[in-house]
Design an enzyme around this catalytic site. Structure first.
Site, PDB file in Angstrom:
ATOM      1  N   GLY A 117       7.149   3.336  10.973  1.00 30.04           N
ATOM      2  CA  GLY A 117       8.071   2.230  11.125  1.00 30.04           C
ATOM      3  C   GLY A 117       8.726   2.287  12.489  1.00 30.04           C
ATOM      4  O   GLY A 117       8.325   3.058  13.362  1.00 30.04           O
TER       5      GLY A 117
ATOM      6  N   PHE B 276      15.075   4.129  13.895  1.00 30.23           N
ATOM      7  CA  PHE B 276      16.228   3.956  12.995  1.00 30.23           C
ATOM      8  C   PHE B 276      15.835   3.402  11.631  1.00 30.23           C
ATOM      9  O   PHE B 276      16.652   2.789  10.952  1.00 30.23           O
ATOM     10  CB  PHE B 276      17.306   3.070  13.642  1.00 30.23           C
ATOM     11  CG  PHE B 276      17.635   3.461  15.051  1.00 30.23           C
ATOM     12  CD1 PHE B 276      18.278   4.647  15.338  1.00 30.23           C
ATOM     13  CD2 PHE B 276      17.267   2.638  16.113  1.00 30.23           C
ATOM     14  CE1 PHE B 276      18.558   5.019  16.644  1.00 30.23           C
ATOM     15  CE2 PHE B 276      17.550   2.994  17.425  1.00 30.23           C
ATOM     16  CZ  PHE B 276      18.196   4.190  17.685  1.00 30.23           C
TER      17      PHE B 276
ATOM     18  N   GLU C 261       7.486  12.857  14.606  1.00 31.88           N
ATOM     19  CA  GLU C 261       7.239  12.210  15.909  1.00 31.88           C
ATOM     20  C   GLU C 261       5.770  12.303  16.313  1.00 31.88           C
ATOM     21  O   GLU C 261       5.423  12.611  17.445  1.00 31.88           O
ATOM     22  CB  GLU C 261       8.144  12.817  16.995  1.00 31.88           C
ATOM     23  CG  GLU C 261       9.629  12.726  16.704  1.00 31.88           C
ATOM     24  CD  GLU C 261      10.193  11.303  16.696  1.00 31.88           C
ATOM     25  OE1 GLU C 261       9.458  10.356  17.043  1.00 31.88           O
ATOM     26  OE2 GLU C 261      11.367  11.156  16.339  1.00 31.88           O
ATOM     27  N   ALA C 262       4.905  11.990  15.366  1.00 31.56           N
ATOM     28  CA  ALA C 262       3.457  12.121  15.573  1.00 31.56           C
ATOM     29  C   ALA C 262       2.939  11.274  16.724  1.00 31.56           C
ATOM     30  O   ALA C 262       1.926  11.612  17.338  1.00 31.56           O
ATOM     31  CB  ALA C 262       2.718  11.767  14.286  1.00 31.56           C
ATOM     32  N   GLN C 263       3.626  10.174  17.043  1.00 29.18           N
ATOM     33  CA  GLN C 263       3.165   9.302  18.134  1.00 29.18           C
ATOM     34  C   GLN C 263       3.138  10.015  19.474  1.00 29.18           C
ATOM     35  O   GLN C 263       2.425   9.601  20.376  1.00 29.18           O
ATOM     36  CB  GLN C 263       4.042   8.035  18.228  1.00 29.18           C
ATOM     37  CG  GLN C 263       5.406   8.230  18.827  1.00 29.18           C
ATOM     38  CD  GLN C 263       6.458   8.757  17.846  1.00 29.18           C
ATOM     39  OE1 GLN C 263       6.185   8.909  16.663  1.00 29.18           O
ATOM     40  NE2 GLN C 263       7.651   9.010  18.340  1.00 29.18           N
TER      41      GLN C 263
ATOM     42  N   CYS D 126      17.590  -5.209  11.485  1.00 33.34           N
ATOM     43  CA  CYS D 126      17.682  -5.858  12.790  1.00 33.34           C
ATOM     44  C   CYS D 126      19.139  -5.904  13.229  1.00 33.34           C
ATOM     45  O   CYS D 126      20.003  -6.385  12.498  1.00 33.34           O
ATOM     46  CB  CYS D 126      17.097  -7.269  12.726  1.00 33.34           C
ATOM     47  SG  CYS D 126      17.189  -8.148  14.313  1.00 33.34           S
TER      48      CYS D 126
ATOM     49  N   CYS E 120      13.940  -7.508  14.209  1.00 32.42           N
ATOM     50  CA  CYS E 120      12.912  -8.195  13.431  1.00 32.42           C
ATOM     51  C   CYS E 120      11.965  -8.888  14.411  1.00 32.42           C
ATOM     52  O   CYS E 120      12.215  -8.924  15.618  1.00 32.42           O
ATOM     53  CB  CYS E 120      13.548  -9.211  12.475  1.00 32.42           C
ATOM     54  SG  CYS E 120      14.281 -10.630  13.322  1.00 32.42           S
TER      55      CYS E 120
END
Length: 193
Positions: A23, A26, A96-98, A152, A184
């Site tokens: 996602g 936050f 934090e795999a990205q 948002c 959003c």
């Protein structure tokens, strides 16, 4: 037997599998990772948690959520180190795999094939709204994907984008609320705020 039942039967027999939590910033990804790891600990399973060395926002070693929930982890520079440091863990958590290299999906597959439950948390998109690092591949090979949403900051609807508030073109900019806010689709694309 239904195909889904067969999948879960095989997963339960081996114990291995890949779970992805993804996602925007936050959205509670790390909170959910920590919750799942703590549940594994309550079940008396051996666990090991990893994070990228470059993520020192809250702590050099521990995984820390935006809500200050903490769990001990091992910082690593490359995903290959995870294989070397897993030991006899039954459950491996990766936050934090990205930020990891593109070998992470292969590493996670190797662990899962050894019967290890792998729980991964990471941003699915960068600040430009593009797939981020190894996350798309991890989502594709996972047995389960949980997409969590933030709120948002402009309109209150579910947010799936991490809008960068500060100038810069680098893909990686470690930051918090001073650098990013969840938005959003409509508010992210309007960029007029």
């Amino acid at each position: 037997m239904q195909p889904t039942e067969e999948l879960f039967k095989r997963k339960n027999e081996s114990g291995g599998g890949i779970e992805v939590i993804c996602g925007s910033m936050f959205s509670g990804k790390t909170e959910e990772l920590i919750r799942r790891i703590n549940r594994a600990r309550y079940a008396k399973l051996s666990v090991k948690i990893f994070k990228p060395k470059l993520d020192i926002r809250y702590d050099e070693n521990d995984v820390v959520s935006h809500n200050a929930t903490t769990i001990n982890s091992t910082p690593v520079g490359k995903s290959a180190e995870i294989l070397l440091l897993t030991g006899h863990a039954q459950v491996v958590g990766i936050d934090e795999a990205q930020f990891f290299d593109n070998k992470l999906p292969e590493i996670c597959t190797t662990l899962a094939n050894k019967g290890i439950r792998v729980v991964i948390a990471g941003l699915d998109m960068d600040f430009k709204g593009r797939p981020f690092g190894p996350m798309p591949t991890l989502m594709a090979i996972a047995e389960s994907v949980t997409k969590v949403h933030a709120v948002c900051m402009r309109c209150g609807n579910p947010a799936l984008y991490s809008y960068r508030l500060v100038p810069g073109k680098d893909k990686v900019l470690l930051g918090e609320k001073e650098s990013y806010e969840p938005r959003c689709r409509v508010c992210y694309n309007s960029k007029t705020f």
